[in-house]
Structures are given as C-alpha cells and as structure tokens.
Design an enzyme around this catalytic site. Sequence first.
Site, mmCIF file in Angstrom:
data_model
loop_
_atom_site.group_PDB
_atom_site.id
_atom_site.type_symbol
_atom_site.label_atom_id
_atom_site.label_comp_id
_atom_site.label_asym_id
_atom_site.label_seq_id
_atom_site.Cartn_x
_atom_site.Cartn_y
_atom_site.Cartn_z
ATOM 1 N N VAL A 1 0.830 -1.208 0.000
ATOM 2 C CA VAL A 1 0.000 0.000 0.000
ATOM 3 C C VAL A 1 0.869 1.265 0.000
ATOM 4 C CG1 VAL A 1 -0.157 0.031 2.533
ATOM 5 C CG2 VAL A 1 -1.981 1.083 1.189
ATOM 6 N N LYS A 2 2.124 1.133 0.468
ATOM 7 C CA LYS A 2 2.962 2.319 0.609
ATOM 8 C C LYS A 2 3.493 2.847 -0.722
ATOM 9 C CE LYS A 2 3.265 4.003 3.801
ATOM 10 N NZ LYS A 2 2.575 4.745 4.895
ATOM 11 N N ASP A 3 3.351 2.087 -1.798
ATOM 12 C CA ASP A 3 3.756 2.617 -3.111
ATOM 13 C C ASP A 3 2.998 3.902 -3.419
ATOM 14 O OD1 ASP A 3 5.267 0.346 -3.344
ATOM 15 O OD2 ASP A 3 4.261 -0.435 -5.124
ATOM 16 N N ALA B 1 4.527 6.729 -1.444
ATOM 17 C CA ALA B 1 5.877 7.003 -1.961
ATOM 18 C C ALA B 1 5.798 7.867 -3.223
ATOM 19 C CB ALA B 1 6.597 5.689 -2.257
#
Length: 339
Positions: free
Chosen positions: A46-48, A51
Amino acid sequence: MESTSTTQGFCGTIGNTPLIRLDTLSDATGCEILGKAEFLNPGGSVKDRAALAIIEDAERAGALRPGGVVVEGTAGNTGIGLALVANAKGYRSIIVVPETQSPEKFELLRAIGAEVRAVAPAPYSEPGNYNHVARRIAEETPGGFWANQFDNVANRNMHYRTTGPEIWAQTGGRVTAFVAAVGTGGTLAGVSRYLKEKNAAVRTVCADPFGASMWSWIKKGNLDDDEGDSVTEGIGQGRITKNFEGAPIDDAYRIGDEVILELNHYLVKREGLLLGSSSAINVCGALKLARERGPGQVIVTVLCDGGGRYLSRLYNPAWLAEKKLTPKGLSLDELLARL
Ligand code: PMP
C-alpha cells in the site's frame, strides 16, 4: 489514475488495485467483505501510493531536484516504494530502518539499491528514533529530501485522491464501512474522508494492535492506554500524526496477535491469500464489524502487503512457536467468537 492496457513505467502501475471479495468470509457473515489488493502494487505494498505522492509533491515544490537523494525512516514498505520510485525517476535513496523489522525487508531494500541504515529501536521522544535519524541524514546530505511519511500530508491526500475513489467506484457506491489499521494513518484518514464526503453514513473504523494508542484515542480521547505488545509490522502508532489528525473515524477495535495470526493462516488456506499481519488485523476488523452490525453490510478493508515479506516470521513454525503464536487452525465460527 485511469486504467489502460499498458501503463507508464513503474509509477504508472501504482494504484488501481483489484477489490477482492473474500468469499468464505462473506458467505459466512452475510456481508460483502472486500479486500483492496494493495499487495499487488508494483513495489508490493500500500505504501507505493504514498511514496509516489510524496516524491511527486516534492518535485513540484522544488524540494527534490535532479540528482537528489530521497531519505526516509520506515518500517520497510515505504522505503521499498520510495527506493523504487526514486530509481525510476533517477534519484538515490537512503533508508533508515529499525533493526527489529523482518530480514526479508532489509534484503529487498538492499537488492533494489537503497542505501540501508539499520538503527536500534528507540521511542519517538528520543533522538535515536529512526524518523529523527532520517531527518538528520537528509539535512546533512547534499540534495537530501526527507520524505517524512508520518507528517507529510501528501500521503493521506493520495489516498483521498486515488484509494477512496477507487473503492467508491468498485463497489458502485454501495460501500457501508471501511476498516484499516494505522501506521502513518494516511490510508485510514484519506479513504475515510473521501468515503464520508460521498456518503456520511459510511462507518469508518480503526483496527489497532496492542501496544498502540489509536484505540485509546478514538474510544477515550487520550493516548494513555497502550497496554500490551504486538508482532505486527508497519502499524501501531503512539501519537497523532499530521496525516491522522482530524480523520473522521467512528470506532476502533483492539485486536490481539493470536487471532491475527490465526487469520493469516486461515486466509492462506481458505482464500488463497498469503499476506502480512496488517492485512490480517484489517480483515479481523472487517469480520468484527460484520458480526456487530449484521448481514447486508458492504465492508471494505485493505490487504496491505504480501506474506512473502514475512516468511521467516509469520509463516515459520519455529518463530511462531517461540512467540507462542502457533495457529490452532480454528474454524471461522471459532475465529468469530474470539473477535
Ligand atoms: N501495513 C503495512 C504492512 C505497512 O507497511 C503500513 C505502513 N507503515 C501500513 C499497513 C499502514 O498504512 P498507513 O501508513 O497508511 O497507516
């Protein structure tokens, strides 16, 4: 972001993830229990989304320039997303990770060319905390940019702009509840705000592990009750981040590691989904909500990252035994009774 048959490089592949109906859980509860498959993002979590948003926001603001260096303190996934986005855009990356995080995440970060700095775990109030170390490295590095995922609201804005609208569209506006755990709080805050703007009746819930303070904040209005501990990674917050501040959250559940691990193993065996522990706590929260509010709900949660990142822990019998968390293979009824 629009769906097309070809995508524009790594960055264009972020987002637009499938919404998976968890069949056995939906059939058993009479609710639609739907998992947003964030583990299918190109960097695997999910952190893409955060980022990409943080880097593009910094480019627009002139805080990150050609030849620059992205620096961040992270439990791993944000670092993996940032390092890959940085590679795709021609920046270097320095990633500061507490040494308690899984070895797989360290190996991944090194494999993709991030400069990795492992630091001893320290509370946020101390200068040795990984966030403060990252900020100092960014200040001391020529061209350094500190991503600051916890307090940089480009993070929650991305979820407001993309994850929320995707969920609304994928459920045809039928979503009745959204449940997620809090790391930075970007996912829960951004999605909740969007969904409540579309329909104020959508119920928003935080699923919190023991040892964190979000449950205490939402239920009691203070951060004092952070009893216990948890093996979950990437979640478990003890302060109100800028990303979480003002989030419209209706309720919170506190969920223990035993039932989280049971669910991880249930999801592999019965749904074919090998996931990390934050995905499992999220699904636990969705199940608890289904049990509390009864059939007919359309409950969306987040499948944050894949279990391949935790093979040496969550899926390693010796590690599970050492932590006294070996799953018992409970039936769904037994699982529901423990939530
Ligand atoms: N699950 C995992 C595996 C994560 O790495 C993170 C981010 N730290 C989260 C959940 C929580 O997401 P957020 O930061 O948006 O609260």
